[in-house]
Design a protein around this motif. Structure first.
Motif, PDB file in Angstrom:
ATOM      1  N   GLU A 105       0.825  -1.193   0.000  1.00 14.30           N
ATOM      2  CA  GLU A 105       0.000   0.000   0.000  1.00 14.30           C
ATOM      3  C   GLU A 105       0.866   1.253   0.000  1.00 14.30           C
ATOM      4  O   GLU A 105       2.030   1.231   0.401  1.00 14.30           O
ATOM      5  CB  GLU A 105      -0.916   0.027   1.239  1.00 14.30           C
ATOM      6  CG  GLU A 105      -1.911  -1.120   1.302  1.00 14.30           C
ATOM      7  CD  GLU A 105      -2.727  -1.103   2.581  1.00 14.30           C
ATOM      8  OE1 GLU A 105      -3.902  -1.530   2.533  1.00 14.30           O
ATOM      9  OE2 GLU A 105      -2.213  -0.658   3.624  1.00 14.30           O
ATOM     10  N   TRP A 106       0.256   2.325  -0.441  1.00  7.12           N
ATOM     11  CA  TRP A 106       0.839   3.658  -0.322  1.00  7.12           C
ATOM     12  C   TRP A 106       0.025   4.488   0.655  1.00  7.12           C
ATOM     13  O   TRP A 106      -1.209   4.511   0.593  1.00  7.12           O
ATOM     14  CB  TRP A 106       0.879   4.375  -1.674  1.00  7.12           C
ATOM     15  CG  TRP A 106       1.861   3.824  -2.646  1.00  7.12           C
ATOM     16  CD1 TRP A 106       1.620   2.947  -3.648  1.00  7.12           C
ATOM     17  CD2 TRP A 106       3.254   4.138  -2.714  1.00  7.12           C
ATOM     18  NE1 TRP A 106       2.772   2.690  -4.347  1.00  7.12           N
ATOM     19  CE2 TRP A 106       3.798   3.403  -3.791  1.00  7.12           C
ATOM     20  CE3 TRP A 106       4.100   4.967  -1.968  1.00  7.12           C
ATOM     21  CZ2 TRP A 106       5.150   3.471  -4.148  1.00  7.12           C
ATOM     22  CZ3 TRP A 106       5.439   5.029  -2.325  1.00  7.12           C
ATOM     23  CH2 TRP A 106       5.943   4.284  -3.401  1.00  7.12           C
ATOM     24  N   VAL A 164      -3.602   5.963   0.626  1.00  2.49           N
ATOM     25  CA  VAL A 164      -3.677   6.481  -0.733  1.00  2.49           C
ATOM     26  C   VAL A 164      -4.130   5.403  -1.708  1.00  2.49           C
ATOM     27  O   VAL A 164      -5.101   5.578  -2.444  1.00  2.49           O
ATOM     28  CB  VAL A 164      -2.329   7.061  -1.197  1.00  2.49           C
ATOM     29  CG1 VAL A 164      -2.405   7.515  -2.652  1.00  2.49           C
ATOM     30  CG2 VAL A 164      -1.908   8.215  -0.292  1.00  2.49           C
ATOM     31  N   ALA A 165      -3.423   4.295  -1.739  1.00  3.05           N
ATOM     32  CA  ALA A 165      -3.719   3.226  -2.686  1.00  3.05           C
ATOM     33  C   ALA A 165      -3.157   1.928  -2.152  1.00  3.05           C
ATOM     34  O   ALA A 165      -2.197   1.922  -1.384  1.00  3.05           O
ATOM     35  CB  ALA A 165      -3.141   3.531  -4.067  1.00  3.05           C
ATOM     36  N   GLY A 166      -3.749   0.827  -2.582  1.00  3.47           N
ATOM     37  CA  GLY A 166      -3.261  -0.462  -2.144  1.00  3.47           C
ATOM     38  C   GLY A 166      -3.616  -1.555  -3.131  1.00  3.47           C
ATOM     39  O   GLY A 166      -4.575  -1.436  -3.898  1.00  3.47           O
ATOM     40  N   ALA A 185      -6.151  -2.674  -7.791  1.00  4.66           N
ATOM     41  CA  ALA A 185      -5.801  -1.636  -6.842  1.00  4.66           C
ATOM     42  C   ALA A 185      -7.051  -0.895  -6.395  1.00  4.66           C
ATOM     43  O   ALA A 185      -8.029  -0.788  -7.135  1.00  4.66           O
ATOM     44  CB  ALA A 185      -4.807  -0.663  -7.459  1.00  4.66           C
ATOM     45  N   ASN A 186      -7.023  -0.395  -5.187  1.00  5.36           N
ATOM     46  CA  ASN A 186      -8.073   0.484  -4.726  1.00  5.36           C
ATOM     47  C   ASN A 186      -7.450   1.783  -4.244  1.00  5.36           C
ATOM     48  O   ASN A 186      -6.294   1.812  -3.828  1.00  5.36           O
ATOM     49  CB  ASN A 186      -8.928  -0.171  -3.633  1.00  5.36           C
ATOM     50  CG  ASN A 186      -8.149  -0.516  -2.392  1.00  5.36           C
ATOM     51  OD1 ASN A 186      -7.306  -1.424  -2.402  1.00  5.36           O
ATOM     52  ND2 ASN A 186      -8.416   0.201  -1.305  1.00  5.36           N
ATOM     53  N   TYR A 187      -8.243   2.848  -4.291  1.00  3.57           N
ATOM     54  CA  TYR A 187      -7.717   4.179  -4.071  1.00  3.57           C
ATOM     55  C   TYR A 187      -8.614   4.981  -3.145  1.00  3.57           C
ATOM     56  O   TYR A 187      -9.832   4.761  -3.110  1.00  3.57           O
ATOM     57  CB  TYR A 187      -7.605   4.950  -5.394  1.00  3.57           C
ATOM     58  CG  TYR A 187      -6.825   4.239  -6.456  1.00  3.57           C
ATOM     59  CD1 TYR A 187      -5.462   4.442  -6.584  1.00  3.57           C
ATOM     60  CD2 TYR A 187      -7.454   3.363  -7.338  1.00  3.57           C
ATOM     61  CE1 TYR A 187      -4.732   3.803  -7.564  1.00  3.57           C
ATOM     62  CE2 TYR A 187      -6.733   2.715  -8.317  1.00  3.57           C
ATOM     63  CZ  TYR A 187      -5.378   2.929  -8.432  1.00  3.57           C
ATOM     64  OH  TYR A 187      -4.658   2.286  -9.411  1.00  3.57           O
ATOM     65  N   THR A 188      -8.014   5.897  -2.448  1.00  4.42           N
ATOM     66  CA  THR A 188      -8.816   6.867  -1.745  1.00  4.42           C
ATOM     67  C   THR A 188      -9.484   7.785  -2.765  1.00  4.42           C
ATOM     68  O   THR A 188      -8.959   8.011  -3.860  1.00  4.42           O
ATOM     69  CB  THR A 188      -7.964   7.683  -0.758  1.00  4.42           C
ATOM     70  OG1 THR A 188      -8.812   8.486   0.067  1.00  4.42           O
ATOM     71  CG2 THR A 188      -6.983   8.582  -1.478  1.00  4.42           C
ATOM     72  N   HIS A 189     -10.641   8.289  -2.419  1.00  2.95           N
ATOM     73  CA  HIS A 189     -11.423   9.070  -3.362  1.00  2.95           C
ATOM     74  C   HIS A 189     -10.660  10.274  -3.902  1.00  2.95           C
ATOM     75  O   HIS A 189     -10.825  10.654  -5.060  1.00  2.95           O
ATOM     76  CB  HIS A 189     -12.728   9.528  -2.703  1.00  2.95           C
ATOM     77  CG  HIS A 189     -13.659  10.237  -3.624  1.00  2.95           C
ATOM     78  ND1 HIS A 189     -13.685  11.615  -3.749  1.00  2.95           N
ATOM     79  CD2 HIS A 189     -14.589   9.765  -4.485  1.00  2.95           C
ATOM     80  CE1 HIS A 189     -14.589  11.959  -4.635  1.00  2.95           C
ATOM     81  NE2 HIS A 189     -15.149  10.856  -5.099  1.00  2.95           N
ATOM     82  N   ARG A 226       4.019   0.601   2.343  1.00  6.55           N
ATOM     83  CA  ARG A 226       3.778  -0.386   3.379  1.00  6.55           C
ATOM     84  C   ARG A 226       3.684  -1.764   2.768  1.00  6.55           C
ATOM     85  O   ARG A 226       2.981  -1.959   1.779  1.00  6.55           O
ATOM     86  CB  ARG A 226       2.480  -0.061   4.129  1.00  6.55           C
ATOM     87  CG  ARG A 226       2.127  -1.045   5.230  1.00  6.55           C
ATOM     88  CD  ARG A 226       0.680  -0.872   5.637  1.00  6.55           C
ATOM     89  NE  ARG A 226       0.310  -1.733   6.755  1.00  6.55           N
ATOM     90  CZ  ARG A 226      -0.938  -2.071   7.054  1.00  6.55           C
ATOM     91  NH1 ARG A 226      -1.945  -1.615   6.331  1.00  6.55           N
ATOM     92  NH2 ARG A 226      -1.171  -2.861   8.095  1.00  6.55           N
ATOM     93  N   ALA A 227       4.391  -2.703   3.348  1.00  9.53           N
ATOM     94  CA  ALA A 227       4.307  -4.102   2.951  1.00  9.53           C
ATOM     95  C   ALA A 227       3.887  -4.905   4.170  1.00  9.53           C
ATOM     96  O   ALA A 227       4.529  -4.814   5.221  1.00  9.53           O
ATOM     97  CB  ALA A 227       5.650  -4.598   2.413  1.00  9.53           C
TER      98      ALA A 227
END
Length: 115
Positions: free
Chosen positions: A35-36, A48-50, A57-61, A96-97
């Motif tokens: 993730e970021w 932010v994203a993961g 991937a999924n993202y914050t709006h 992040r891992a």
């Protein structure tokens, strides 16, 4: 032990683009979800994203449509392609891992969006 290292940050003008990269290096056999996050001055750290091992991937709006996260086939390197950058994107970006029982963070890379 996992070492997480981010790169690619810098100073960019509004509307510009940057590509961040993160590598999680280890000698074990496990793969990690990655993730970021980012943390702006005076603000809490935010997602932010993961991306997990196989899912999308999924993202914050706030970054949808502008940022694209991708994962290399080696499962240990991810990227964050950032376009149409805005001053409010200014932050330290952290990679992040993690997996069950383990959570590793990089030291971050500074992204500054300013004219």
């Amino acid at each position: 032990q996992v070492q997480v290292v981010e790169s690619g940050g810098g100073l960019v003008q509004p509307g510009g683009s940057l590509r961040l990269s993160c590598t999680a290096s280890e000698t074990g056999i496990y793969t990690y979800n990655m993730e970021w996050y980012r943390q702006a001055p005076g603000k809490q750290r935010e997602f932010v994203a993961g991306i997990f091992t196989s899912g999308p991937a999924n993202y914050t709006h706030a970054v949808k449509g502008r940022f694209t996260m991708s994962r290399d086939n080696n499962y240990h390197t991810v990227h964050l392609q950032m376009a149409s950058l805005r001053p409010e994107d200014t932050a330290v970006y952290y990679c992040r891992a993690f997996r069950a029982g383990f959570d590793f963070w990089g030291r971050g890379t500074q992204v500054t969006v300013s004219s």
